[in-house]
Write an enzyme that holds these catalytic residues in place. Structure first.
Site, PDB file in Angstrom:
ATOM      1  N   SER A 174       0.820  -1.216   0.000  1.00 11.55           N
ATOM      2  CA  SER A 174       0.000   0.000   0.000  1.00 11.55           C
ATOM      3  C   SER A 174       0.858   1.272   0.000  1.00 11.55           C
ATOM      4  O   SER A 174       1.956   1.285   0.567  1.00 11.55           O
ATOM      5  CB  SER A 174      -0.875  -0.005   1.257  1.00 11.55           C
ATOM      6  OG  SER A 174      -1.391   1.279   1.507  1.00 11.55           O
ATOM      7  N   TYR A 198      -2.365   5.587  -3.992  1.00 10.79           N
ATOM      8  CA  TYR A 198      -3.402   6.604  -3.805  1.00 10.79           C
ATOM      9  C   TYR A 198      -2.849   7.850  -4.456  1.00 10.79           C
ATOM     10  O   TYR A 198      -1.722   8.255  -4.144  1.00 10.79           O
ATOM     11  CB  TYR A 198      -3.613   6.899  -2.319  1.00 10.79           C
ATOM     12  CG  TYR A 198      -4.365   5.842  -1.548  1.00 10.79           C
ATOM     13  CD1 TYR A 198      -5.631   5.444  -1.945  1.00 10.79           C
ATOM     14  CD2 TYR A 198      -3.812   5.280  -0.402  1.00 10.79           C
ATOM     15  CE1 TYR A 198      -6.326   4.494  -1.214  1.00 10.79           C
ATOM     16  CE2 TYR A 198      -4.510   4.333   0.327  1.00 10.79           C
ATOM     17  CZ  TYR A 198      -5.761   3.947  -0.089  1.00 10.79           C
ATOM     18  OH  TYR A 198      -6.460   3.018   0.623  1.00 10.79           O
ATOM     19  N   THR A 224      -6.103   2.792  -6.482  1.00 11.35           N
ATOM     20  CA  THR A 224      -7.351   2.668  -5.713  1.00 11.35           C
ATOM     21  C   THR A 224      -8.184   3.933  -5.917  1.00 11.35           C
ATOM     22  O   THR A 224      -7.691   5.049  -5.723  1.00 11.35           O
ATOM     23  CB  THR A 224      -7.040   2.450  -4.213  1.00 11.35           C
ATOM     24  OG1 THR A 224      -6.283   1.244  -4.097  1.00 11.35           O
ATOM     25  CG2 THR A 224      -8.315   2.331  -3.394  1.00 11.35           C
ATOM     26  N   LYS A 314      -8.669  -0.409  -8.695  1.00 11.67           N
ATOM     27  CA  LYS A 314      -9.332  -1.076  -7.551  1.00 11.67           C
ATOM     28  C   LYS A 314     -10.409  -0.172  -6.964  1.00 11.67           C
ATOM     29  O   LYS A 314     -10.138   1.004  -6.682  1.00 11.67           O
ATOM     30  CB  LYS A 314      -8.275  -1.392  -6.492  1.00 11.67           C
ATOM     31  CG  LYS A 314      -8.814  -1.960  -5.197  1.00 11.67           C
ATOM     32  CD  LYS A 314      -7.668  -2.448  -4.328  1.00 11.67           C
ATOM     33  CE  LYS A 314      -8.132  -2.962  -2.995  1.00 11.67           C
ATOM     34  NZ  LYS A 314      -8.482  -1.896  -2.049  1.00 11.67           N
ATOM     35  N   HIS A 338     -13.739  -1.643  -0.845  1.00  7.84           N
ATOM     36  CA  HIS A 338     -12.700  -1.366   0.138  1.00  7.84           C
ATOM     37  C   HIS A 338     -12.967  -2.122   1.447  1.00  7.84           C
ATOM     38  O   HIS A 338     -12.724  -1.618   2.540  1.00  7.84           O
ATOM     39  CB  HIS A 338     -12.632   0.140   0.395  1.00  7.84           C
ATOM     40  CG  HIS A 338     -11.246   0.662   0.667  1.00  7.84           C
ATOM     41  ND1 HIS A 338     -10.523   1.372  -0.248  1.00  7.84           N
ATOM     42  CD2 HIS A 338     -10.446   0.587   1.759  1.00  7.84           C
ATOM     43  CE1 HIS A 338      -9.354   1.716   0.269  1.00  7.84           C
ATOM     44  NE2 HIS A 338      -9.281   1.248   1.489  1.00  7.84           N
TER      45      HIS A 338
HETATM   46  C1  LIG Z   1      -6.699  -2.608   7.800  1.00 11.60           C
HETATM   47  C2  LIG Z   1      -6.968  -2.398   6.345  1.00 11.60           C
HETATM   48  C3  LIG Z   1      -6.200  -1.468   5.657  1.00 11.60           C
HETATM   49  C4  LIG Z   1      -6.427  -1.265   4.292  1.00 11.60           C
HETATM   50  N1  LIG Z   1      -5.632  -0.390   3.601  1.00 11.60           N
HETATM   51  C5  LIG Z   1      -5.800  -0.261   2.272  1.00 11.60           C
HETATM   52  C6  LIG Z   1      -4.906   0.562   1.521  1.00 11.60           C
HETATM   53  O1  LIG Z   1      -3.986   1.151   2.055  1.00 11.60           O
HETATM   54  N2  LIG Z   1      -5.115   0.656   0.181  1.00 11.60           N
HETATM   55  C7  LIG Z   1      -6.140  -0.007  -0.450  1.00 11.60           C
HETATM   56  O2  LIG Z   1      -6.289   0.111  -1.675  1.00 11.60           O
HETATM   57  N3  LIG Z   1      -6.982  -0.797   0.239  1.00 11.60           N
HETATM   58  C8  LIG Z   1      -6.821  -0.949   1.570  1.00 11.60           C
HETATM   59  N4  LIG Z   1      -7.657  -1.779   2.267  1.00 11.60           N
HETATM   60  C9  LIG Z   1      -8.706  -2.538   1.547  1.00 11.60           C
HETATM   61  C10 LIG Z   1      -8.146  -3.873   1.051  1.00 11.60           C
HETATM   62  O3  LIG Z   1      -7.209  -3.691   0.038  1.00 11.60           O
HETATM   63  C11 LIG Z   1      -9.275  -4.755   0.508  1.00 11.60           C
HETATM   64  O4  LIG Z   1     -10.000  -4.051  -0.447  1.00 11.60           O
HETATM   65  C12 LIG Z   1     -10.212  -5.244   1.609  1.00 11.60           C
HETATM   66  O5  LIG Z   1      -9.485  -5.540   2.773  1.00 11.60           O
HETATM   67  C13 LIG Z   1     -10.968  -6.474   1.161  1.00 11.60           C
HETATM   68  O6  LIG Z   1     -11.851  -6.895   2.137  1.00 11.60           O
HETATM   69  P1  LIG Z   1     -11.509  -8.044   3.230  1.00 11.60           P
HETATM   70  O7  LIG Z   1     -10.652  -7.383   4.260  1.00 11.60           O
HETATM   71  O8  LIG Z   1     -12.834  -8.415   3.775  1.00 11.60           O
HETATM   72  O9  LIG Z   1     -10.771  -9.156   2.516  1.00 11.60           O
HETATM   73  C14 LIG Z   1      -7.443  -2.006   3.634  1.00 11.60           C
HETATM   74  C15 LIG Z   1      -8.200  -2.920   4.339  1.00 11.60           C
HETATM   75  C16 LIG Z   1      -7.965  -3.139   5.679  1.00 11.60           C
HETATM   76  C17 LIG Z   1      -8.780  -4.163   6.402  1.00 11.60           C
END
Ligand SMILES: Cc1cc2nc3c(=O)[nH]c(=O)nc-3n(C[C@H](O)[C@H](O)[C@H](O)COP(=O)(O)O)c2cc1C
Length: 443
Positions: A174, A198, A224, A314, A338
């Site tokens: 990320s 981002y 994203t 995404k 997300h």
């Molecule tokens: C703690 C956490 C931090 C996340 N940080 C980002 C991020 O920095 N960039 C991003 O594109 N998605 C981020 N996401 C979303 C994840 O990439 C993903 O879309 C999501 O976790 C999918 O759902 P799931 O946790 O139920 O598998 C984050 C998700 C979580 C749980």
């Protein structure tokens, strides 16, 4: 008396010596059966016969290993994680935006999947491999980008990237990572690494970051697009969660309850973002400083020029947006809300998947994420049209439960569940997973 001799069990004191009634097998009238004649003959067991009952599993001295070994599902890892890290950290990972309806619906959709199995197929060997953006992947899984990973466990992004490499699947770092692209590359040189971007208002800084990632050997760029502003993560608000954690009376109490987590936090590299210097404040403050509500489809054009590898967009939730992104040059899209952390009551990714895959699947790869917590969920997603499924919390629960070994356990569970589900479905290879194999029930 030797241990070979048999002993008669004495009649128990409260058993009166009188005939008991037994019903004849033919259902006829009860017959009298004297207790004295039906005494069980007992003997002392031989040591040799006791041995099989005394067999123990492998002895695990480390409490972490014991905890991980007892986790039979990702949900179990989640329970271990909950006990293992401060509540604000657990909630930051586990929580979602506002009423958390998006996340709940995403998970609930997987419970409505009905598989359609075939029997008497040879499934002694199951081939779970596929290609993702033209590269081999041992499973149709990608480790999703997650920010602040070293907060969950000090081993952080390098640990997750290494496990992804050993599992043979891509790992996305990320923009909000707590380890630099260069350090992740040297920790996991053989992992297929993607970089998630981002776009913030300082476009030049974004381009510079992208160039660094490319130079460090990252193979794909994930942009994203569902974050024009931060979602309202109410658990973080209620917990007063800040990055880095602030020392308050509540924190001091927490140090007493989770000394291991705090010890690791305070005795390893200071927790900071690899790409940003200004990191004080709540997560929402930071995100709002970093995200840019002016970003538009036009930005795809110059991003294409800045990055010569594949681009994944995404955060797509509708057919129209999927088409627009692919027209704008995307090689793949992720149907995602997300993990429910942005727009609450957003479309449910698994429900959107068949229609989006049908509309654009012939032009670009389509991935899905949100709510995936088992290998069977991955099988369902692929059957309903996804080339691969991204998992976020599934590996983060493992990370919080036991660092790199915890992520390893999560990976092992996902792989085993995926293989078993394919075997029970009678499908020996990923190419056989089609809409004929899974349907979504109404309830
Ligand atoms: C703690 C956490 C931090 C996340 N940080 C980002 C991020 O920095 N960039 C991003 O594109 N998605 C981020 N996401 C979303 C994840 O990439 C993903 O879309 C999501 O976790 C999918 O759902 P799931 O946790 O139920 O598998 C984050 C998700 C979580 C749980």
């Amino acid at each position: 008396m030797t241990d070979l001799q048999t002993v008669d069990a004495p009649a128990t004191p409260d058993t009166p010596e009188r005939p008991t009634e037994a019903v004849s097998p033919t259902g006829g009238s009860p017959q009298a059966a004297p207790v004295r004649g039906s005494r069980v003959r007992r003997r002392l067991p031989r040591w040799r016969e006791l041995q099989p009952y005394l067999r123990t599993g492998p002895i695990r001295l480390s409490p972490t290993e014991r905890r991980l070994a007892s986790a039979a599902t990702i949900w179990d890892l989640r329970s271990v994680a909950r006990r293992h890290v401060p509540r604000a950290v657990f909630d930051y990972v586990d929580g979602a935006a506002e009423s958390e309806t998006s996340l709940r619906r995403s998970r609930e959709a997987y419970t409505r999947v009905e598989f359609v199995p075939s029997v008497l197929r040879d499934v002694s060997v199951v081939d779970t491999s596929t290609t993702i953006l033209g590269r081999p992947s041992s499973l149709p899984i990608v480790f999703a980008p997650t920010g602040f990973t070293r907060l969950m466990n000090h081993e952080g992004e390098p640990a997750v990237a290494r496990v992804a490499g050993r599992l043979g699947v891509p790992y996305a770092l990320s923009t909000l990572g707590t380890t630099s692209p260069e350090d992740v590359a040297s920790a996991a040189p053989d992992t297929n690494r993607w970089f998630q971007l981002y776009l913030w208002n300082d476009r030049d800084a974004g381009v510079e970051l992208v160039r660094r990632a490319r130079a460090a050997g990252f193979s794909a760029l994930v942009l994203t697009v569902d974050t024009p502003v931060a979602g309202a993560r109410l658990r973080d608000v209620h917990n007063g969660f800040t990055i880095p954690p602030t020392l308050s009376l509540r924190t001091l109490f927490d140090i007493a309850v989770h000394p291991g987590w705090w010890f690791n936090l305070l005795t390893t590299e200071p927790l900071r973002f690899a790409a940003f210097t200004e990191t004080q404040g709540t997560v929402a403050d930071l995100i709002n400083r970093v995200f840019d509500p002016t970003i538009s489809v036009a930005d795809l054009g110059w991003l294409r020029d800045a990055w010569d590898g594949p681009i994944v967009i995404k955060g797509i939730q509708t057919v129209d947006d999927a088409r627009a992104m692919i027209d704008g040059g995307a090689d793949a899209i992720v149907i995602s809300n997300h993990g429910g952390r942005q727009l609450d009551r957003a479309p449910t990714p698994l429900e959107q998947l068949p229609v989006i895959a049908e509309a654009v699947g012939h032009r670009a790869e389509v991935y899905v994420d949100g709510g995936i917590l088992s290998g069977a969920d991955v099988v369902a997603a692929v059957s309903l049209g996804a080339r691969a499924a991204l998992v976020g919390r599934a590996y983060l629960y493992g990370l919080m439960a036991g660092g790199e070994r915890g992520v390893e356990r999560a990976a092992e569970l996902l792989r085993k569940e995926l293989v078993r589900t394919m075997q029970l479905l009678g499908v020996p290879s990923v190419t056989g997973l089609s809409p004929a194999r899974a349907r979504l029930r109404d309830r």
